[in-house]
Design an enzyme around this catalytic site. Structure first.
Site, PDB file in Angstrom:
ATOM      1  N   ARG A 124       1.077  -1.125  -0.149  1.00  0.00           N
ATOM      2  CA  ARG A 124       0.117   0.046   0.219  1.00  0.00           C
ATOM      3  C   ARG A 124       0.914   1.310  -0.116  1.00  0.00           C
ATOM      4  NH1 ARG A 124      -3.375  -2.965   3.506  1.00  0.00           N
ATOM      5  NH2 ARG A 124      -5.049  -3.938   2.078  1.00  0.00           N
ATOM      6  N   LYS A 146       5.137  11.877 -10.841  1.00  0.00           N
ATOM      7  CA  LYS A 146       4.369  11.150 -11.597  1.00  0.00           C
ATOM      8  C   LYS A 146       4.841   9.663 -11.864  1.00  0.00           C
ATOM      9  CE  LYS A 146       2.072  14.079 -15.277  1.00  0.00           C
ATOM     10  NZ  LYS A 146       1.959  14.362 -16.561  1.00  0.00           N
ATOM     11  N   GLU A 188      14.343  18.440 -23.789  1.00  0.00           N
ATOM     12  CA  GLU A 188      13.303  19.065 -22.591  1.00  0.00           C
ATOM     13  C   GLU A 188      13.694  20.547 -22.029  1.00  0.00           C
ATOM     14  OE1 GLU A 188      10.659  17.293 -22.077  1.00  0.00           O
ATOM     15  OE2 GLU A 188      11.102  15.228 -23.155  1.00  0.00           O
ATOM     16  N   LYS A 230      10.638  23.421 -12.832  1.00  0.00           N
ATOM     17  CA  LYS A 230       9.548  22.401 -12.815  1.00  0.00           C
ATOM     18  C   LYS A 230       9.015  22.260 -11.379  1.00  0.00           C
ATOM     19  CE  LYS A 230       8.072  17.956 -13.718  1.00  0.00           C
ATOM     20  NZ  LYS A 230       8.161  16.706 -14.525  1.00  0.00           N
ATOM     21  N   GLU A 240      -1.633  18.224 -12.332  1.00  0.00           N
ATOM     22  CA  GLU A 240      -1.893  18.563 -13.439  1.00  0.00           C
ATOM     23  C   GLU A 240      -3.430  18.932 -14.020  1.00  0.00           C
ATOM     24  OE1 GLU A 240       0.471  16.210 -16.352  1.00  0.00           O
ATOM     25  OE2 GLU A 240      -0.718  16.892 -18.133  1.00  0.00           O
ATOM     26  N   ARG A 244       0.398  22.941 -14.803  1.00  0.00           N
ATOM     27  CA  ARG A 244       1.290  21.901 -15.418  1.00  0.00           C
ATOM     28  C   ARG A 244       1.163  21.290 -16.670  1.00  0.00           C
ATOM     29  NH1 ARG A 244       3.034  16.731 -11.123  1.00  0.00           N
ATOM     30  NH2 ARG A 244       4.497  15.854 -12.718  1.00  0.00           N
ATOM     31  N   ASN A 248       3.622  20.039 -21.519  1.00  0.00           N
ATOM     32  CA  ASN A 248       3.508  19.447 -22.650  1.00  0.00           C
ATOM     33  C   ASN A 248       3.670  20.322 -24.014  1.00  0.00           C
ATOM     34  OD1 ASN A 248       2.792  17.102 -21.244  1.00  0.00           O
ATOM     35  ND2 ASN A 248       0.487  17.635 -21.128  1.00  0.00           N
ATOM     36  N   HIS A 251       4.833  18.211 -27.140  1.00  0.00           N
ATOM     37  CA  HIS A 251       4.611  16.864 -26.878  1.00  0.00           C
ATOM     38  C   HIS A 251       3.246  16.532 -27.455  1.00  0.00           C
ATOM     39  CE1 HIS A 251       7.918  17.116 -23.978  1.00  0.00           C
ATOM     40  NE2 HIS A 251       7.818  15.969 -23.772  1.00  0.00           N
ATOM     41  N   HIS A 255       4.215  13.219 -29.348  1.00  0.00           N
ATOM     42  CA  HIS A 255       3.950  11.948 -28.791  1.00  0.00           C
ATOM     43  C   HIS A 255       3.145  11.100 -30.092  1.00  0.00           C
ATOM     44  CE1 HIS A 255       3.642  13.006 -24.380  1.00  0.00           C
ATOM     45  NE2 HIS A 255       4.633  12.179 -24.609  1.00  0.00           N
ATOM     46  N   HIS A 267      12.201  10.415 -28.537  1.00  0.00           N
ATOM     47  CA  HIS A 267      11.532  11.277 -28.166  1.00  0.00           C
ATOM     48  C   HIS A 267      11.882  12.568 -28.288  1.00  0.00           C
ATOM     49  CE1 HIS A 267       8.652  12.512 -24.962  1.00  0.00           C
ATOM     50  NE2 HIS A 267       9.536  13.442 -24.414  1.00  0.00           N
TER      51      HIS A 267
HETATM   52  N1  NAD Z   1       7.297  10.756 -14.604  1.00  0.00           N
HETATM   53  C1  NAD Z   1       7.458  11.794 -15.524  1.00  0.00           C
HETATM   54  O1  NAD Z   1       7.084  13.123 -15.121  1.00  0.00           O
HETATM   55  C2  NAD Z   1       8.197  11.595 -16.878  1.00  0.00           C
HETATM   56  C3  NAD Z   1       8.402  12.823 -17.634  1.00  0.00           C
HETATM   57  C4  NAD Z   1       9.202  12.594 -18.673  1.00  0.00           C
HETATM   58  C5  NAD Z   1       9.525  11.344 -19.109  1.00  0.00           C
HETATM   59  N2  NAD Z   1       9.103   9.975 -18.405  1.00  0.00           N
HETATM   60  C6  NAD Z   1       9.468   8.609 -18.936  1.00  0.00           C
HETATM   61  O2  NAD Z   1      10.925   8.328 -18.959  1.00  0.00           O
HETATM   62  C7  NAD Z   1      11.398   7.640 -19.881  1.00  0.00           C
HETATM   63  C8  NAD Z   1      12.449   8.154 -20.573  1.00  0.00           C
HETATM   64  O3  NAD Z   1      13.609   8.358 -19.763  1.00  0.00           O
HETATM   65  P1  NAD Z   1      15.083   8.389 -20.155  1.00  0.00           P
HETATM   66  O4  NAD Z   1      15.033   9.044 -21.488  1.00  0.00           O
HETATM   67  O5  NAD Z   1      15.954   8.672 -19.267  1.00  0.00           O
HETATM   68  O6  NAD Z   1      15.057   6.785 -20.720  1.00  0.00           O
HETATM   69  P2  NAD Z   1      15.847   5.307 -19.874  1.00  0.00           P
HETATM   70  O7  NAD Z   1      15.560   5.369 -18.513  1.00  0.00           O
HETATM   71  O8  NAD Z   1      15.671   4.291 -20.784  1.00  0.00           O
HETATM   72  O9  NAD Z   1      17.421   5.902 -20.069  1.00  0.00           O
HETATM   73  C9  NAD Z   1      17.977   5.747 -21.431  1.00  0.00           C
HETATM   74  C10 NAD Z   1      19.278   4.643 -21.395  1.00  0.00           C
HETATM   75  O10 NAD Z   1      20.319   5.336 -20.892  1.00  0.00           O
HETATM   76  C11 NAD Z   1      20.904   4.573 -19.946  1.00  0.00           C
HETATM   77  N3  NAD Z   1      21.759   5.543 -18.880  1.00  0.00           N
HETATM   78  C12 NAD Z   1      20.856   6.131 -17.910  1.00  0.00           C
HETATM   79  N4  NAD Z   1      21.642   6.664 -17.318  1.00  0.00           N
HETATM   80  C13 NAD Z   1      23.153   6.540 -17.890  1.00  0.00           C
HETATM   81  C14 NAD Z   1      24.144   7.120 -17.547  1.00  0.00           C
HETATM   82  N5  NAD Z   1      24.365   8.073 -16.817  1.00  0.00           N
HETATM   83  N6  NAD Z   1      25.410   6.847 -18.327  1.00  0.00           N
HETATM   84  C15 NAD Z   1      25.099   5.632 -19.352  1.00  0.00           C
HETATM   85  N7  NAD Z   1      23.872   5.201 -19.782  1.00  0.00           N
HETATM   86  C16 NAD Z   1      22.889   5.593 -18.933  1.00  0.00           C
HETATM   87  C17 NAD Z   1      19.973   3.516 -19.418  1.00  0.00           C
HETATM   88  O11 NAD Z   1      20.430   2.433 -19.022  1.00  0.00           O
HETATM   89  C18 NAD Z   1      18.978   3.580 -20.714  1.00  0.00           C
HETATM   90  O12 NAD Z   1      19.707   2.574 -21.684  1.00  0.00           O
HETATM   91  C19 NAD Z   1       9.936   7.314 -20.702  1.00  0.00           C
HETATM   92  O13 NAD Z   1       9.380   5.990 -20.238  1.00  0.00           O
HETATM   93  C20 NAD Z   1       8.926   8.500 -20.182  1.00  0.00           C
HETATM   94  O14 NAD Z   1       7.472   7.987 -20.219  1.00  0.00           O
HETATM   95  C21 NAD Z   1       8.277  10.193 -17.306  1.00  0.00           C
HETATM   96 ZN    ZN Z   2       9.359  14.629 -23.007  1.00  0.00          ZN
END
Ligand code: NAD
Ligand code: ZN
Length: 364
Positions: A124, A146, A188, A230, A240, A244, A248, A251, A255, A267
């Site tokens: 929980r 999120k 971003e 942020k 949101e 917030r 987007n 986006h 998306h 992305h």
């Molecule tokens: N919660 C939110 O508000 C929010 C906002 C934006 C995006 N997201 C989510 O985030 C995700 C994308 O995140 P991302 O772009 O970080 O991708 P990711 O977490 O897949 O990381 C990208 C790659 O980089 C590697 N990596 C990470 N840190 C590293 C480092 N310091 N050195 C070498 N390699 C490294 C990882 O192993 C992975 O292969 C998506 O699923 C998206 O939906 C969430």
């Molecule tokens: Zn984004």
């Protein structure tokens, strides 16, 4: 090291800190060990970040006297699924992890979203600490609470709002980040420059070389600035309901392009095209000055973020993906548009012909 406080309610119960610094894993471990967040910690990370930083963080925590374990899942978006939630939950049970424990999400947005989701439902709900290691996660996904996993029907369809117990950003992690992932995060950063202020936008314009070379003081300043933006937005609109949504920017179309390309488009590139489209639509409908539109396009192009919409992405597939967004968000496709750089607003509908024309204008 810089500390920012995220104020979320008057009782302070969910308020927490964002700590930003360079080469601070030892200090992160000390702060976690000295905090009263939990009696025991489990780092959850992907196999790539696990190899680079997992054992190091584990060793620091153990040295500081914090009982800690490490759970590793395969890197990549494909792990952001329900099966991973079950796998991690079973491993937590096997380790005897109880409600007095906390998870530490170490990695990019995938580790952050997945670990945050598990933490928000395990027994929980137990606390989750974010230690983001991609630029994307450091400036965006680790802040704001999120969490999400994907379903076969679409991305981020199961999720919770669950604020982290703390966010610890070590900018040194960016030294090992591959260029493509760095570029994703830059998209971003540019988004924040466009929606926040002319001053930040101009700082990015004049810092192109430092951005390209990952200049440490410059990145530190920019990451601190973006995290402050942020956090301010999340403090005002945690769930949101309104403000917030400006996050987007770029986006909506971004998306849709990602989905229509079956996630072949990165992305960052998809959002970059989405931001250019939003600027063009803003000029057409709301008189965004031509100079602002040109500056936006130039900054995106100078950072090698811009890509054209591939010819083989059918217009109807893009529009269908946009309609799916509409289903998620009420009766209209919401675009974030601009009156000027630094003055975004949410628009409730763009004429279909303008949308088609803008998309065609961005094809390769
Ligand atoms: N919660 C939110 O508000 C929010 C906002 C934006 C995006 N997201 C989510 O985030 C995700 C994308 O995140 P991302 O772009 O970080 O991708 P990711 O977490 O897949 O990381 C990208 C790659 O980089 C590697 N990596 C990470 N840190 C590293 C480092 N310091 N050195 C070498 N390699 C490294 C990882 O192993 C992975 O292969 C998506 O699923 C998206 O939906 C969430
Ligand atoms: Zn984004």
């Amino acid at each position: 090291m810089k500390k920012l406080k995220v104020h979320l309610d008057r009782r302070q119960s969910r308020s927490h800190e964002i700590c930003i610094g360079y080469d601070i894993f030892d200090r992160i471990a000390m702060m976690i060990a000295n905090s009263r967040i939990a009696a025991r910690y489990v780092i959850v990370t992907d196999d790539c970040v696990g190899t680079l930083y997992g054992e190091t963080l584990l060793a620091h925590l153990t040295k500081m006297g914090a009982r800690s374990d490490l759970i590793v899942f395969p890197a990549g978006e494909r792990s952001k699924i329900f099966q991973s939630v079950l796998d991690i939950a079973v491993q937590l049970l096997d380790l005897g992890v109880d409600r007095k424990s906390a998870l530490i999400a170490l990695g990019g947005g995938v580790a952050g979203d997945l670990t945050g989701f598990v933490a928000s439902v395990y027994m929980r709900g137990i606390p989750c600490i974010q230690v983001p290691t991609t630029l994307m996660a450091q400036v965006d996904s680790s802040i704001g609470g999120k969490t999400a996993i994907d379903l076969p029907q679409g991305k981020n369809l199961l999720g919770t709002f669950c604020q982290p117990a703390g966010v610890f950003i070590d900018i040194k992690c960016l030294d090992t980040l591959p260029d493509a992932e760095y570029q994703n995060g830059l998209a971003e950063v540019v988004k924040y420059g466009i929606i926040d202020s002319e001053a930040l936008f101009q700082q990015l314009e004049s810092g192109l070389e430092m951005i390209r070379s990952r200049n440490r003081p410059f990145l530190e300043a920019i990451i601190q600035r973006v995290c402050t933006i942020k956090k301010g937005i999340v403090e005002m609109d945690e769930r949101e309901q309104g403000l917030r949504r400006i996050l987007n920017f770029g986006h909506t179309l971004g998306h849709a392009l990602e989905a229509a390309s079956r996630y072949r488009l990165a992305h960052g590139n998809a959002v970059a095209v989405g931001m250019i489209a939003a600027a063009r639509i803003s000029q057409e409908l709301y008189g965004l000055p031509a100079e602002d539109r040109t500056r936006i396009e130039n900054l995106i192009t100078s950072l090698s973020l811009a890509c054209r919409i591939p010819q083989d992405l059918a217009m109807e597939d893009i529009l269908t993906a946009l309609q799916r967004d509409k289903k998620k968000d009420g009766d209209a496709i919401h675009f974030v548009l601009l009156k000027k750089i630094g003055f975004p607003f949410v628009n409730g509908g763009v004429p279909d012909d303008l949308l088609r024309e803008t998309i065609e204008g961005l094809r390769s």
